[in-house]
Design a protein around this motif. Structure first.
Motif, PDB file in Angstrom:
ATOM      1  N   SER A   8       0.865  -1.171   0.000  1.00 38.53           N
ATOM      2  CA  SER A   8       0.000   0.000   0.000  1.00 38.53           C
ATOM      3  C   SER A   8       0.903   1.222   0.000  1.00 38.53           C
ATOM      4  CB  SER A   8      -0.913   0.002   1.230  1.00 38.53           C
ATOM      5  OG  SER A   8      -1.798   1.114   1.206  1.00 38.53           O
ATOM      6  N   SER A  59      -3.403  -1.330   4.457  1.00 41.57           N
ATOM      7  CA  SER A  59      -4.053  -0.181   3.847  1.00 41.57           C
ATOM      8  C   SER A  59      -3.532   1.057   4.571  1.00 41.57           C
ATOM      9  CB  SER A  59      -5.574  -0.273   3.958  1.00 41.57           C
ATOM     10  OG  SER A  59      -6.183   0.822   3.284  1.00 41.57           O
ATOM     11  N   SER A 111      -9.568  -1.730   3.319  1.00 47.08           N
ATOM     12  CA  SER A 111      -9.542  -0.538   2.489  1.00 47.08           C
ATOM     13  C   SER A 111      -9.908   0.635   3.384  1.00 47.08           C
ATOM     14  CB  SER A 111     -10.530  -0.646   1.321  1.00 47.08           C
ATOM     15  OG  SER A 111     -10.521   0.537   0.531  1.00 47.08           O
ATOM     16  N   TRP A 160     -12.539  -8.264  -0.246  1.00 50.15           N
ATOM     17  CA  TRP A 160     -11.862  -7.517  -1.307  1.00 50.15           C
ATOM     18  C   TRP A 160     -12.472  -6.132  -1.488  1.00 50.15           C
ATOM     19  CZ3 TRP A 160      -7.629 -10.103  -2.230  1.00 50.15           C
ATOM     20  CH2 TRP A 160      -7.634 -11.493  -2.120  1.00 50.15           C
ATOM     21  N   SER A 162     -13.158  -2.034  -1.556  1.00 47.14           N
ATOM     22  CA  SER A 162     -12.537  -0.777  -1.995  1.00 47.14           C
ATOM     23  C   SER A 162     -13.545   0.335  -1.756  1.00 47.14           C
ATOM     24  CB  SER A 162     -12.151  -0.837  -3.468  1.00 47.14           C
ATOM     25  OG  SER A 162     -11.540   0.377  -3.874  1.00 47.14           O
ATOM     26  N   TYR A 175     -17.303  -4.480  -3.359  1.00 48.73           N
ATOM     27  CA  TYR A 175     -16.743  -5.648  -2.680  1.00 48.73           C
ATOM     28  C   TYR A 175     -17.278  -6.939  -3.304  1.00 48.73           C
ATOM     29  CZ  TYR A 175     -21.237  -6.045  -0.197  1.00 48.73           C
ATOM     30  OH  TYR A 175     -22.563  -6.185   0.110  1.00 48.73           O
TER      31      TYR A 175
END
Length: 203
Positions: A8, A59, A111, A160, A162, A175
């Protein structure tokens, strides 16, 4: 030169960058680099091993001029969040404080974004791969991390993730949901902050 997982990267100033990453032993590192505007060179400046046990799904965000916040999955599947002081030239990295925010076997896939001067919004996959949103209050010096709002937005699957800010109080989250289908949801922070109890069950 061996392995570098869960990267990240954020910009510190015009030619300095900060990278959170995991090495071949799954140890967590922060490393600063200088890169001139023309991209002609990349020079590593300083490094800090911030987790010598396990580090997954970094993140990293810049909170203010010299304070950075990183969220990751650590040992015992714990969800952790930490603050660090890094000057604009990247010459040093100092850990300030860390918080275990979830002890319930997190899956990770963090995230995180900054939503105001002293608040970050974190999305991640928690116990049972359920989807969670959390906010944390962090002062400019990074001295404390206080969990404020917790919302379990998907009780089946929320991996997953964002997240992005749409306007001053609206956020959009993409997601992997049930049956591996792709989902986008929107959230209003003002409404959830007033109505959601900032505690969740871990079972």
């Amino acid at each position: 030169t061996s392995h570098a997982y869960y990267n990240s990267l954020v910009q510190a100033d015009a030619n300095t960058y900060v990278l959170a990453w995991s090495d071949e032993s799954n140890d967590g590192w922060l490393t600063t680099f200088t890169i001139p505007a023309n991209g002609s060179s990349i020079t590593a400046v300083a490094s800090l091993e911030f987790d010598a046990s396990d580090n997954y799904w970094n993140s990293l965000v810049k909170l203010d001029g010299d304070t950075y916040v990183n969220a990751w999955k650590s040992s015992s599947e714990y969800g952790r969040i930490g603050t660090y002081t890094i000057p604009d030239d990247g010459s040093s990295i100092t850990e300030v404080t860390t918080l275990v925010h979830d002890e319930s076997d997190t899956e990770g896939a963090n995230s995180m974004i900054v939503i105001d001067a002293n608040t970050v919004l974190l999305t991640y996959s928690g116990y049972g791969s359920d989807g969670f949103l959390k906010t944390f209050d962090i002062p400019a010096d990074g001295s404390t991390i206080t969990e404020k709002v917790v919302l379990e937005h998907d009780t089946n699957h929320g991996d997953w993730a964002s997240v992005v800010q749409v306007d001053f109080d609206t956020y959009a989250l993409a997601y992997l949901g049930t049956s591996s289908d792709g989902f986008i949801k929107t959230f209003d922070y003002s409404r959830t902050a007033a109505t959601i109890n900032p505690r969740i069950s871990t079972v």
